[in-house]
Design a protein around this motif. Structure first.
Motif, PDB file in Angstrom:
ATOM      1  N   LYS A 134      70.731   7.463  40.223  1.00 16.11           N
ATOM      2  CA  LYS A 134      72.098   7.120  39.808  1.00 16.11           C
ATOM      3  C   LYS A 134      72.407   7.761  38.457  1.00 16.11           C
ATOM      4  N   SER A 137      72.545  11.610  38.732  1.00 20.86           N
ATOM      5  CA  SER A 137      73.808  12.074  39.311  1.00 20.86           C
ATOM      6  C   SER A 137      74.943  11.975  38.291  1.00 20.86           C
ATOM      7  N   SER A 143      76.932  13.906  43.185  1.00 17.16           N
ATOM      8  CA  SER A 143      76.723  12.637  43.878  1.00 17.16           C
ATOM      9  C   SER A 143      75.234  12.287  43.882  1.00 17.16           C
ATOM     10  N   GLU A 144      74.960  11.023  44.086  1.00 19.63           N
ATOM     11  CA  GLU A 144      73.571  10.565  44.128  1.00 19.63           C
ATOM     12  C   GLU A 144      72.820  11.209  45.296  1.00 19.63           C
ATOM     13  N   ASN A 146      73.497  14.109  46.686  1.00 15.99           N
ATOM     14  CA  ASN A 146      73.292  15.510  46.329  1.00 15.99           C
ATOM     15  C   ASN A 146      72.132  15.652  45.338  1.00 15.99           C
TER      16      ASN A 146
END
Length: 164
Positions: A134, A137, A143-144, A146
């Motif tokens: 988290k 990202s 994004s998490e 990704n």
């Protein structure tokens, strides 16, 4: 910037300056470059401190500014000719009672990390800092999911470099 803001910055910076040193270690190969990058990151943190809204932890914001600064300077430096400072050349005398296996492994890891692209370096750095996905990202602005995918790819690249 008022005195209170200045004091607040100095306090936050002092508590978290190891972040900047770690980023410098990942993106530089000699002491002079480390000092230059440290100074540039510090300047960027100072210039942008008033923009820090507190939406995230100070350390997360600091990671983001430090990594963005390092990546930006790293990209600029890849356009110049690479040289090696003579002070970086180490001459070792072998000692039979000193086991430097861990030190060699750490140097090999840093050498392998230096071969990664700038985003993969940042991912590996944050991973080695035990940051949750988290926070990774948020720091990198992805994004998490990704971040997890890119992390797996970066780890695979590292494995291939270390064990060809």
């Amino acid at each position: 910037m008022d005195k209170k803001t200045e004091e607040s910055f100095l306090l936050d910076f002092e508590k978290n300056q190891n972040i900047v040193h770690k980023v410098c270690r990942i993106y530089t190969t000699n002491q002079d470059a480390h000092k230059d990058l440290f100074q540039e990151i510090t300047i960027q943190l100072w210039k942008n401190y008033e923009k820090f809204r507190g939406d995230s932890k100070f350390s997360t914001w600091m990671y983001r500014v430090a990594l963005n600064t390092a990546i930006s300077l790293y990209r600029k430096s890849t356009r110049t000719i690479k040289t090696q400072d003579i002070s970086d050349v180490a001459f070792k005398i072998q000692s039979h009672d000193y086991d430097d296996t861990e030190e060699r492994q750490l140097k090999a890891l840093y050498k392998a990390i230096h071969l990664l692209n700038d985003i993969d370096k940042a991912l590996i750095f944050l991973y080695l800092e035990s940051k949750p996905y988290k926070e990774i990202s948020e720091t990198l602005g992805i994004s998490e999911v990704n971040a997890r995918v890119k992390m797996n790819r970066a780890k695979e690249k590292l494995k291939n470099i270390l064990n060809p």
